[in-house]
Each structure stands twice: as structure tokens, then as C-alpha cells.
Design a protein around this motif. Structure first.
Motif, PDB file in Angstrom:
ATOM      1  N   ASP A 232       0.827  -1.208   0.000  1.00 37.68           N
ATOM      2  CA  ASP A 232       0.000   0.000   0.000  1.00 37.68           C
ATOM      3  C   ASP A 232       0.859   1.255   0.000  1.00 37.68           C
ATOM      4  OD1 ASP A 232      -2.317  -1.475  -0.015  1.00 37.68           O
ATOM      5  OD2 ASP A 232      -2.680  -1.293   2.144  1.00 37.68           O
ATOM      6  N   PHE A 233       1.954   1.226   0.768  1.00 33.08           N
ATOM      7  CA  PHE A 233       2.864   2.365   0.818  1.00 33.08           C
ATOM      8  C   PHE A 233       3.469   2.609  -0.562  1.00 33.08           C
ATOM      9  CE2 PHE A 233       7.044   4.280   1.348  1.00 33.08           C
ATOM     10  CZ  PHE A 233       6.842   5.249   2.315  1.00 33.08           C
ATOM     11  N   LEU A 234       3.903   1.550  -1.227  1.00 31.82           N
ATOM     12  CA  LEU A 234       4.490   1.696  -2.561  1.00 31.82           C
ATOM     13  C   LEU A 234       3.473   2.257  -3.546  1.00 31.82           C
ATOM     14  CD1 LEU A 234       6.532  -1.633  -2.755  1.00 31.82           C
ATOM     15  CD2 LEU A 234       7.480   0.674  -2.604  1.00 31.82           C
TER      16      LEU A 234
ATOM     17  N   SER B  10      12.776   6.410   6.781  1.00 30.62           N
ATOM     18  CA  SER B  10      12.208   5.136   6.351  1.00 30.62           C
ATOM     19  C   SER B  10      13.103   3.996   6.809  1.00 30.62           C
ATOM     20  CB  SER B  10      12.048   5.073   4.832  1.00 30.62           C
ATOM     21  OG  SER B  10      11.643   3.770   4.432  1.00 30.62           O
ATOM     22  N   ASN B  11      12.471   2.938   7.302  1.00 35.84           N
ATOM     23  CA  ASN B  11      13.198   1.723   7.674  1.00 35.84           C
ATOM     24  C   ASN B  11      13.208   0.695   6.554  1.00 35.84           C
ATOM     25  OD1 ASN B  11      14.578   1.911  10.062  1.00 35.84           O
ATOM     26  ND2 ASN B  11      12.982   1.005  11.333  1.00 35.84           N
ATOM     27  N   GLY B  12      12.718   1.076   5.373  1.00 36.54           N
ATOM     28  CA  GLY B  12      12.937   0.254   4.197  1.00 36.54           C
ATOM     29  C   GLY B  12      11.947  -0.883   4.006  1.00 36.54           C
ATOM     30  N   LEU B  13      12.464  -2.050   3.647  1.00 41.53           N
ATOM     31  CA  LEU B  13      11.624  -3.178   3.258  1.00 41.53           C
ATOM     32  C   LEU B  13      10.697  -3.609   4.384  1.00 41.53           C
ATOM     33  CD1 LEU B  13      14.186  -5.468   1.361  1.00 41.53           C
ATOM     34  CD2 LEU B  13      12.729  -3.656   0.425  1.00 41.53           C
ATOM     35  N   ASP B  14       9.527  -4.076   3.990  1.00 42.66           N
ATOM     36  CA  ASP B  14       8.560  -4.621   4.946  1.00 42.66           C
ATOM     37  C   ASP B  14       8.934  -6.087   5.176  1.00 42.66           C
ATOM     38  OD1 ASP B  14       6.403  -5.481   6.409  1.00 42.66           O
ATOM     39  OD2 ASP B  14       4.899  -4.491   5.149  1.00 42.66           O
ATOM     40  N   LEU B  15       9.869  -6.324   6.089  1.00 43.68           N
ATOM     41  CA  LEU B  15      10.428  -7.662   6.278  1.00 43.68           C
ATOM     42  C   LEU B  15       9.401  -8.631   6.834  1.00 43.68           C
ATOM     43  CD1 LEU B  15      13.966  -6.731   7.653  1.00 43.68           C
ATOM     44  CD2 LEU B  15      13.328  -7.352   5.311  1.00 43.68           C
TER      45      LEU B  15
ATOM     46  N   SER C 264       8.631 -10.357  -7.199  1.00 43.89           N
ATOM     47  CA  SER C 264       7.796  -9.258  -7.683  1.00 43.89           C
ATOM     48  C   SER C 264       7.879  -8.063  -6.739  1.00 43.89           C
ATOM     49  CB  SER C 264       6.352  -9.715  -7.843  1.00 43.89           C
ATOM     50  OG  SER C 264       5.800 -10.125  -6.604  1.00 43.89           O
ATOM     51  N   TYR C 265       7.970  -8.336  -5.445  1.00 46.83           N
ATOM     52  CA  TYR C 265       8.072  -7.251  -4.466  1.00 46.83           C
ATOM     53  C   TYR C 265       9.380  -6.482  -4.649  1.00 46.83           C
ATOM     54  CZ  TYR C 265       8.699  -4.975   0.093  1.00 46.83           C
ATOM     55  OH  TYR C 265       8.936  -4.059   1.096  1.00 46.83           O
ATOM     56  N   VAL C 266      10.480  -7.179  -4.747  1.00 48.56           N
ATOM     57  CA  VAL C 266      11.769  -6.518  -4.931  1.00 48.56           C
ATOM     58  C   VAL C 266      11.787  -5.755  -6.253  1.00 48.56           C
ATOM     59  CG1 VAL C 266      14.256  -6.885  -5.251  1.00 48.56           C
ATOM     60  CG2 VAL C 266      13.038  -8.096  -3.441  1.00 48.56           C
ATOM     61  N   GLY C 267      11.119  -6.306  -7.276  1.00 50.17           N
ATOM     62  CA  GLY C 267      11.026  -5.599  -8.541  1.00 50.17           C
ATOM     63  C   GLY C 267      10.322  -4.262  -8.403  1.00 50.17           C
ATOM     64  N   ARG C 268       9.282  -4.218  -7.587  1.00 46.42           N
ATOM     65  CA  ARG C 268       8.580  -2.956  -7.360  1.00 46.42           C
ATOM     66  C   ARG C 268       9.459  -1.950  -6.623  1.00 46.42           C
ATOM     67  NH1 ARG C 268       2.653  -2.481  -5.491  1.00 46.42           N
ATOM     68  NH2 ARG C 268       3.267  -0.378  -6.089  1.00 46.42           N
ATOM     69  N   VAL C 269      10.222  -2.437  -5.649  1.00 54.24           N
ATOM     70  CA  VAL C 269      11.133  -1.551  -4.921  1.00 54.24           C
ATOM     71  C   VAL C 269      12.207  -1.018  -5.857  1.00 54.24           C
ATOM     72  CG1 VAL C 269      12.817  -1.435  -3.047  1.00 54.24           C
ATOM     73  CG2 VAL C 269      10.655  -2.664  -2.705  1.00 54.24           C
ATOM     74  N   HIS C 270      12.740  -1.884  -6.690  1.00 48.01           N
ATOM     75  CA  HIS C 270      13.723  -1.445  -7.686  1.00 48.01           C
ATOM     76  C   HIS C 270      13.144  -0.377  -8.594  1.00 48.01           C
ATOM     77  CE1 HIS C 270      16.675  -5.132  -7.758  1.00 48.01           C
ATOM     78  NE2 HIS C 270      16.596  -4.559  -6.562  1.00 48.01           N
ATOM     79  N   ALA C 271      11.896  -0.566  -9.018  1.00 45.00           N
ATOM     80  CA  ALA C 271      11.255   0.406  -9.913  1.00 45.00           C
ATOM     81  C   ALA C 271      11.107   1.761  -9.237  1.00 45.00           C
ATOM     82  CB  ALA C 271       9.898  -0.114 -10.367  1.00 45.00           C
ATOM     83  N   LEU C 272      10.812   1.757  -7.932  1.00 42.36           N
ATOM     84  CA  LEU C 272      10.734   3.011  -7.185  1.00 42.36           C
ATOM     85  C   LEU C 272      12.084   3.712  -7.174  1.00 42.36           C
ATOM     86  CD1 LEU C 272       9.396   5.048  -5.226  1.00 42.36           C
ATOM     87  CD2 LEU C 272      10.034   3.472  -3.367  1.00 42.36           C
ATOM     88  N   PHE C 273      13.135   2.965  -6.891  1.00 34.94           N
ATOM     89  CA  PHE C 273      14.472   3.573  -6.884  1.00 34.94           C
ATOM     90  C   PHE C 273      14.802   4.181  -8.244  1.00 34.94           C
ATOM     91  CE2 PHE C 273      15.936   0.208  -3.568  1.00 34.94           C
ATOM     92  CZ  PHE C 273      15.309   0.917  -2.563  1.00 34.94           C
TER      93      PHE C 273
END
Length: 217
Positions: A26-28, A56-61, A73-82
Motif C-alpha cells: 500500500d505504501f508503494l 524510512s526503515n525500508g523493506l517490509d520484512l 515481484s516485491y523486490v522488482g517494485r522496490v527497484h522500480a521506485l528507486f
């Protein structure tokens, strides 16, 4: 607190929230939408910050542990944000009001500039201590933005940098008091606006081409 956007003259100030600001789905979704709104509105610059103890504490571990089958897929979304922030077609600055850890610190690194609170908060890549290697994209992002010495000092040690230490090794560009960290970031960007967004975005995409490619792979 939801992600909010306010404006100081032509500069958009995006507040990530008042909790740990971890990258939940949701945050992303919300963050990507807010950045898209700022870009489409033609702001003269983008400052991101948080409220309270954390940038920010980063990834939702916790979510990742429960949904390991969705890690790629989750890491891909984080990469896309960066990548989106790295190539944003306007000047950008992270105003680090508090702790920036892991992927939260990487989000800060993706900005053009970083202003960090001088009296509280740590900048840290804890991956070496929590036994989570950097992805090639994450490593490429960090190494594209930090000096080789700063990359070694931060990526291989898990060291927590306060504002003064982060400035010494050039992880951040400036430090500021709590009540001026956002204002100083805005002041840093204000003279830099007015460039053609298409040209600026293309320049950043070329400058950081290897990192963008690694984040997309």
C-alpha cells in the motif's frame, strides 16, 4: 499518517509519514502515485522527508517473511521506485528527519541530494549484519551515487552514520537542525528549477544508465 504533499513556492515536499515508513504494498502504491502527481504538475523540485523518528526503515520484512513466494515481484517494485526517483525529471533532495535504514537509505541515495538532521537519526545499510546481500540493482544504485570509499564504509560494515559522520564521508551533502532540515533541502533545490523536464530526465537516465539497467534486470 498517509503520505502527504505540500508546496513551498515551486518545490513539492512529500512527507512519507510518521511511523517507520516501511515499503508495504500500500505504501508503494501511494508513494508511486504521489510522485507521479508531482511530476505531472510540473513542480520545480521534489523533497521527500518523514515526520518523527524515521525517514524510512525500508523493506517490509514481516510481510516478506509471510509471502516469500512473492519476493521477486516485491523486490522488482522496490527497484522500480528507486529507478523512478533516480531519473526523476526534476531536482530531488531527501531531507532526512530521522533514521534511514536499508532500502530506506537507498531511497535517500536515489535522490540528487541529501540533507540530514545533525542531532538525531542514523543512516545505515545493515545488510551485512542481517545476512541479506544487496541485489545487483541495489549495489549498482549505491555505487552510482556514493564515492568508492563511502560505498565500502557503508556497504561492508553495517555502520550507523550520524549526520556529522555521513557528511564527512559525503553520504549526505549537508546537515541541518531538526527545524530546518526540510527548509534547507528546499533552499538547496530552489535555484535549480526551471530546466526542461524531458532533457533533465534523459540526462539522468544516461548518467545512471548502468544502475537503471541493473535495477530493471
Amino acid at each position: 499518517m498517509p503520505i502527504t504533499v505540500t508546496h513551498t513556492d515551486t518545490i513539492a515536499v512529500l512527507d512519507l509519514g510518521d511511523d517507520e515508513n516501511r515499503f508495504s504494498l500500500d505504501f508503494l502504491d501511494e508513494l508511486e502515485g504521489r510522485i507521479a502527481e508531482v511530476v505531472s504538475a510540473g513542480a520545480g523540485g521534489l523533497v521527500t522527508t518523514g515526520t518523527g523518528k524515521f525517514y524510512s526503515n525500508g523493506l517490509d520484512l514481516d510481510w516478506l517473511l509471510a509471502h516469500g513466494d512473492q519476493m521477486q515481484s516485491y523486490v522488482g517494485r522496490v527497484h522500480a521506485l528507486f529507478s523512478r526517483v533516480l531519473t526523476c525529471p526534476m531536482p530531488t533532495a531527501a531531507a532526512l528527519n530521522g533514521h534511514a535504514f536499508g532500502a530506506g537509505a537507498m531511497l535517500a541515495v536515489a535522490h540528487d541530494y541529501r540533507v540530514m538532521r545533525s542531532d538525531r537519526g542514523f543512516f545505515c545499510f545493515p545488510e551485512v549484519d542481517i545476512r541479506i546481500p544487496f541485489t545487483p540493482g541495489m549495489a549498482a544504485l549505491i555505487q552510482a551515487k556514493l564515492t568508492p570509499a563511502a560505498a565500502v564504509a557503508s556497504m561492508t560494515t553495517g555502520r550507523r552514520f550520524g549526520g556529522g559522520d555521513a557528511l564527512t564521508v559525503r553520504i549526505v551533502d549537508a546537515t541541518a537542525a531538526d527545524d530546518s532540515v526540510v527548509g534547507d533541502a528546499v533552499a538547496l533545490l530552489s535555484p535549480l528549477g526551471g530546466k526542461d523536464p524531458g532533457t533533465l530526465g534523459a540526462i539522468k537516465a544516461t548518467m545512471y544508465g548502468p544502475a537503471v539497467a541493473a535495477l530493471a534486470s
